[in-house]
Structures are given as structure tokens and as C-alpha cells.
Scaffold this motif. Structure first.
Motif, mmCIF file in Angstrom:
data_model
loop_
_atom_site.group_PDB
_atom_site.id
_atom_site.type_symbol
_atom_site.label_atom_id
_atom_site.label_comp_id
_atom_site.label_asym_id
_atom_site.label_seq_id
_atom_site.Cartn_x
_atom_site.Cartn_y
_atom_site.Cartn_z
ATOM 1 N N THR A 2 25.706 52.715 54.547
ATOM 2 C CA THR A 2 26.643 51.707 54.654
ATOM 3 C C THR A 2 27.161 51.638 52.955
ATOM 4 O OG1 THR A 2 25.989 50.146 56.155
ATOM 5 C CG2 THR A 2 27.514 49.161 54.707
ATOM 6 N N SER A 3 28.567 51.876 52.881
ATOM 7 C CA SER A 3 28.981 51.868 51.601
ATOM 8 C C SER A 3 30.133 50.743 51.449
ATOM 9 C CB SER A 3 29.914 53.304 51.712
ATOM 10 O OG SER A 3 29.324 54.444 51.488
ATOM 11 N N SER A 4 30.358 50.309 50.161
ATOM 12 C CA SER A 4 31.170 49.298 49.876
ATOM 13 C C SER A 4 31.966 49.636 48.889
ATOM 14 C CB SER A 4 30.240 47.937 49.727
ATOM 15 O OG SER A 4 29.574 48.088 48.639
ATOM 16 N N ARG A 75 37.278 42.224 60.752
ATOM 17 C CA ARG A 75 36.280 43.179 61.220
ATOM 18 C C ARG A 75 36.876 43.903 62.203
ATOM 19 N NH1 ARG A 75 33.447 42.251 65.881
ATOM 20 N NH2 ARG A 75 33.731 40.205 66.738
ATOM 21 N N HIS A 81 34.414 51.726 62.044
ATOM 22 C CA HIS A 81 33.569 50.435 61.854
ATOM 23 C C HIS A 81 33.650 50.075 60.351
ATOM 24 C CE1 HIS A 81 32.300 50.139 65.976
ATOM 25 N NE2 HIS A 81 31.946 51.321 65.907
ATOM 26 N N HIS A 82 34.263 48.837 59.939
ATOM 27 C CA HIS A 82 34.164 48.402 58.887
ATOM 28 C C HIS A 82 34.616 46.819 58.998
ATOM 29 C CE1 HIS A 82 38.652 48.928 58.726
ATOM 30 N NE2 HIS A 82 38.876 48.025 58.072
ATOM 31 N N GLU A 103 33.263 46.694 53.301
ATOM 32 C CA GLU A 103 31.805 47.356 53.845
ATOM 33 C C GLU A 103 32.309 48.498 54.850
ATOM 34 O OE1 GLU A 103 29.094 46.464 52.336
ATOM 35 O OE2 GLU A 103 30.015 45.095 50.912
ATOM 36 N N TYR A 104 31.653 49.459 54.905
ATOM 37 C CA TYR A 104 31.860 50.476 55.940
ATOM 38 C C TYR A 104 31.022 51.525 56.145
ATOM 39 C CZ TYR A 104 33.179 53.352 52.013
ATOM 40 O OH TYR A 104 33.382 54.143 50.809
ATOM 41 N N ASP A 105 30.883 52.263 57.270
ATOM 42 C CA ASP A 105 29.854 52.971 57.370
ATOM 43 C C ASP A 105 30.517 54.523 57.674
ATOM 44 O OD1 ASP A 105 27.534 54.252 58.235
ATOM 45 O OD2 ASP A 105 27.429 53.679 60.483
#
Length: 141
Positions: A2-4, A75, A81-82, A103-105
Motif C-alpha cells: 500500500t502506498s500513501s 473510498r 482501489h483507493h 491511500e492506494y494499492d
């Protein structure tokens, strides 16, 4: 993985002006460079078309929290997806701070590269600058 990202911008406009501009989701393409189109499905759900470096994406997002002149959270329910939140802070009667947290993948090479090289942060900063310009134009009347 996961990144942000977390970015903020100070705006020479009251919170009410910043809020009014941001809460009108269908106006986002006018200041978010990667957003091509937003279509309201119902009061809390929107279909998005975005163009990111190396890929065009579509997703459906729902608002999960709306506190007028304080925060908007969302969301995704379909597609990319984030989740994110934008908060509005009163600095003075004529100035505000807008903070964006996402936040995202990341999926695939291009999205991972964007996360690793801070390209996502650069794009967010550019878009917040565009938002600041739009809000300050609105405040100036």
C-alpha cells in the motif's frame, strides 16, 4: 504494498470558498489534471474517468464522510482501489489550508513506478496548485 500520499496547500480564500469548490465533485476535472470526467450516480456515489501517466482508469467511488467545511472522505467500490480524505482548515477569515491524503494499492509497473519515484506526489502538488488558483479566483469574485 500500500502506498500513501499526504499533501497540503494554503489558499488565500476562506474555508467556505475552498469547501464550496471541492465539494462540487463534478467540477473536479477543472482543477485535477488527471480527472477527465465525473458522473454522479446518486447523492454519495460517482463514476470517474481518470488519465494517469501510462494508463487510463475508471472507478466508482462513494463518499464515506462529509462534514461541511471540515472534511470529505471517499473510498472506491469498483475499479482502481483507493481511499482518501480532504480536510479544510481555517487559517484566518480570508485564508484556508486544504490537506489531501490518499491511500492506494498500486497495480502494475507504471503505478509502482509512480509510487516509488514520488510522481504521485508531484501530480498531487500540481493539482492542489490548480485548486488553489481556482479557489482564489472564486474568492476574488
Amino acid at each position: 504494498m500500500t502506498s500513501s500520499l499526504l499533501e497540503a496547500v494554503d489558499i488565500k480564500a476562506p474555508v467556505s470558498v475552498s469547501w464550496a469548490l471541492w465539494q462540487d465533485v463534478e467540477r473536479w476535472p477543472s482543477f485535477l489534471s488527471h480527472v477527465r470526467h465525473v458522473e454522479r450516480i446518486d447523492a454519495d456515489t460517482f463514476a470517474w474517468q481518470v488519465s494517469l501517466p501510462g494508463a487510463d482508469k475508471q472507478f466508482v467511488a462513494e463518499l464515506t464522510e462529509v462534514i461541511p467545511e471540515e472534511r470529505i472522505a471517499w473510498r472506491t467500490t469498483e475499479g482502481v482501489h483507493h481511499a482518501g480524505v480532504v480536510t479544510f482548515h481555517r487559517l484566518s477569515a480570508t485564508e484556508s489550508r486544504v490537506t489531501l491524503q490518499i491511500e492506494y494499492d498500486p497495480k502494475g509497473f507504471v503505478e509502482h513506478l509512480g509510487a516509488l519515484t514520488n510522481l504521485d506526489s508531484v501530480l498531487a502538488n500540481y493539482d492542489l496548485g490548480e485548486f488553489r488558483a481556482a479557489a482564489e479566483r472564486e474568492a476574488a469574485g
